[in-house]
Motif scaffolding. Sequence first.
Motif, mmCIF file in Angstrom:
data_model
loop_
_atom_site.group_PDB
_atom_site.id
_atom_site.type_symbol
_atom_site.label_atom_id
_atom_site.label_comp_id
_atom_site.label_asym_id
_atom_site.label_seq_id
_atom_site.Cartn_x
_atom_site.Cartn_y
_atom_site.Cartn_z
ATOM 1 N N LEU A 234 0.721 -1.239 0.115
ATOM 2 C CA LEU A 234 -0.124 0.036 0.119
ATOM 3 C C LEU A 234 0.805 1.193 0.068
ATOM 4 O O LEU A 234 0.624 2.191 -0.898
ATOM 5 C CB LEU A 234 -0.903 -0.005 1.267
ATOM 6 N N ARG A 235 2.010 1.470 0.895
ATOM 7 C CA ARG A 235 2.580 2.479 0.865
ATOM 8 C C ARG A 235 3.513 2.549 -0.356
ATOM 9 O O ARG A 235 3.510 3.911 -0.896
ATOM 10 C CB ARG A 235 3.880 2.248 2.121
ATOM 11 N N LEU A 252 2.318 3.057 10.484
ATOM 12 C CA LEU A 252 3.372 3.596 9.612
ATOM 13 C C LEU A 252 2.521 4.038 8.266
ATOM 14 O O LEU A 252 3.429 4.577 7.651
ATOM 15 C CB LEU A 252 4.214 2.296 9.295
ATOM 16 N N LEU A 253 1.329 3.998 8.048
ATOM 17 C CA LEU A 253 0.445 4.297 7.032
ATOM 18 C C LEU A 253 0.056 5.778 7.401
ATOM 19 O O LEU A 253 -0.396 6.179 8.238
ATOM 20 C CB LEU A 253 -0.392 3.126 6.719
ATOM 21 N N ASP A 254 -0.117 6.407 6.150
ATOM 22 C CA ASP A 254 -0.884 7.787 6.080
ATOM 23 C C ASP A 254 -2.129 7.399 6.698
ATOM 24 O O ASP A 254 -3.278 6.575 6.236
ATOM 25 C CB ASP A 254 -1.197 8.093 4.563
ATOM 26 N N GLU A 255 -2.915 8.229 7.761
ATOM 27 C CA GLU A 255 -4.055 7.903 8.436
ATOM 28 C C GLU A 255 -5.223 7.831 7.527
ATOM 29 O O GLU A 255 -6.148 7.165 7.734
ATOM 30 C CB GLU A 255 -4.187 9.067 9.390
ATOM 31 N N ASP A 256 -4.911 8.692 6.241
ATOM 32 C CA ASP A 256 -6.108 8.699 5.462
ATOM 33 C C ASP A 256 -6.452 7.610 4.675
ATOM 34 O O ASP A 256 -7.336 7.290 4.075
ATOM 35 C CB ASP A 256 -5.959 10.004 4.399
ATOM 36 N N LEU A 257 -5.469 6.527 4.818
ATOM 37 C CA LEU A 257 -5.497 5.382 3.899
ATOM 38 C C LEU A 257 -6.030 4.206 4.664
ATOM 39 O O LEU A 257 -6.065 3.322 4.276
ATOM 40 C CB LEU A 257 -4.039 5.014 3.181
ATOM 41 N N VAL A 258 -5.968 4.553 6.229
ATOM 42 C CA VAL A 258 -6.431 3.330 7.021
ATOM 43 C C VAL A 258 -7.953 3.332 7.537
ATOM 44 O O VAL A 258 -8.177 4.685 7.875
ATOM 45 C CB VAL A 258 -5.544 3.489 8.144
ATOM 46 N N ALA A 474 -5.274 6.034 -2.281
ATOM 47 C CA ALA A 474 -6.082 7.367 -2.245
ATOM 48 C C ALA A 474 -7.006 7.434 -3.571
ATOM 49 O O ALA A 474 -8.077 8.032 -3.418
ATOM 50 C CB ALA A 474 -4.963 8.663 -2.658
ATOM 51 N N GLY A 475 -6.575 6.771 -4.668
ATOM 52 C CA GLY A 475 -7.775 6.683 -5.855
ATOM 53 C C GLY A 475 -8.721 5.687 -5.477
ATOM 54 O O GLY A 475 -9.624 5.696 -6.708
ATOM 55 N N VAL A 476 -9.059 4.787 -4.622
ATOM 56 C CA VAL A 476 -10.045 3.933 -4.306
ATOM 57 C C VAL A 476 -11.100 4.575 -3.933
ATOM 58 O O VAL A 476 -11.322 5.382 -2.973
ATOM 59 C CB VAL A 476 -9.480 2.743 -3.406
#
Length: 496
Positions: A234-235, A252-258, A474-476
């Motif tokens: 994902l990263r 470790l991931l962007d909060e917006d992706l989780v 982000a594009g999902v």
Amino acid sequence: MRLPARRLLPVTALTAASALLTGCFSGTPAEGAGDGRRIRLAMMQPPRSGLSPLSDDAFKLSRWSTAETLVELDADGDPKASLATEWQQSGRTWTFEIRKGVTFHDGTGLDADAVVRSLAKAAGASPKPRILDGVELTVRAADADTVTVTTADEDPLLPQRLSSPQLSILAAKAYAGKTVDPVGAGTGPFELTEVNGTSAATLDRYDAYWGAKAKAPGIDVRFVPDGTARAAALRSGEADIVEAVPVSQAALLDEDLVTEVPMPRTNTLYLNTGKGVFKDASLRAAAREAVDAESIVKGVYEGRADVAEGLLGPALPWAAELRKQVTRAEAGDPAGKTVTIGTFTDRAELPEVAAALQQQLRKAGFTVRLEVREYANIEADALAGAFDAFILSRATVLDSGDPAAYLYSDFASDGSFNIAQLDDPAVDAALKRAGRTPTGDARRRAVIAAEAAVLATDAAVPMLHERVIQGDAAGVVGAAHDPRERELVTAATYVK
């Protein structure tokens, strides 16, 4: 809730993750015909049974929207139409009207005979799908568009049972061999076109689907058991949707992706009541008292889980409202008794949970050995009672939207998933009462009574309730965030 500080992976971990991802998602994502890109999906567990719907692999077919059932569940767990448009009960018999105009992916048409074939295959399977534990049913075609299902006893939950992905309706070609093969045999918006063993699967949009046309041209699935590798996909932008992000990787991931959703999944320590140390109820009580679930939630799950008060968690809010204090046996003295605890690596947190439990039980006086393998290589031994205890991450309403089926499967003397080897007449009676009770408040009270009967035996020590941690690039658009883990990619899902 304050999130834990971000941590950097050591170089060795990053290198290992990159190696695991090599070949997973390669090249530029294929473009669709003006409908966005193919969806690249990283899943946790590889198929265990060649994607047979009669196994837990059925939930992959459901999450890919390729196999469908007669009935679906709404957000409240109530049945709604799918391949069946309406149904009614008369005593022990339910009548289902089959949706017209549906075709399987091989072009053959859905009719009553196809429904009878699939359900009869499931009912006669050995082992049969766990949703049918304790249920005997017969199926027949009343006419081309009508099916009747008759059970040995009146079953108020039958429509919900028929929503289980393990009771998917497939084309005749699926049953031609020794095992059920779902390739090209479903009815959903995506057709399963290729399976590459335990590494990958490919699905294409099925343009003749009876419902809304899928927005994405297809799905490219890769099975990535290593949680670090899934998060890395994902990263790095190599995956669009990643299921079951380990809690150690979420920060470790962007909060917006989780996305994090409370789910009906309980992390439980099953104790072997049939033989060995934990045949003694007082030693089961000693193990239960030794477990410090709060420290496991904080230390292993970094606060991204809920401490369990029972087998049923916050995803079923009525459970806490109805639950009463349970009387249990008094704890005995472990006096150096040696126990072996088994668990599996597929869920990244479980080996850490096992290590924490080992220390807690040692502190209480037990001598503890651990045995940790991949799930596919340990399930049979767990079900055969080879361990004194087993740590399992278990969905509690996965099959029917109703926890009675889970409780029966795991704790009835003839349950198909009775890891605790429990054979208790009081528990059996409570489970049967819950199963016979009509849906609604009365059934919920009966379910909680059955839960209390199980907890009183200390055959299971519920530790924590997990949350869905899913990664979406982000594009999902339109990915499902389903606490029951039945939906993931739907007809509405696409990548910009």
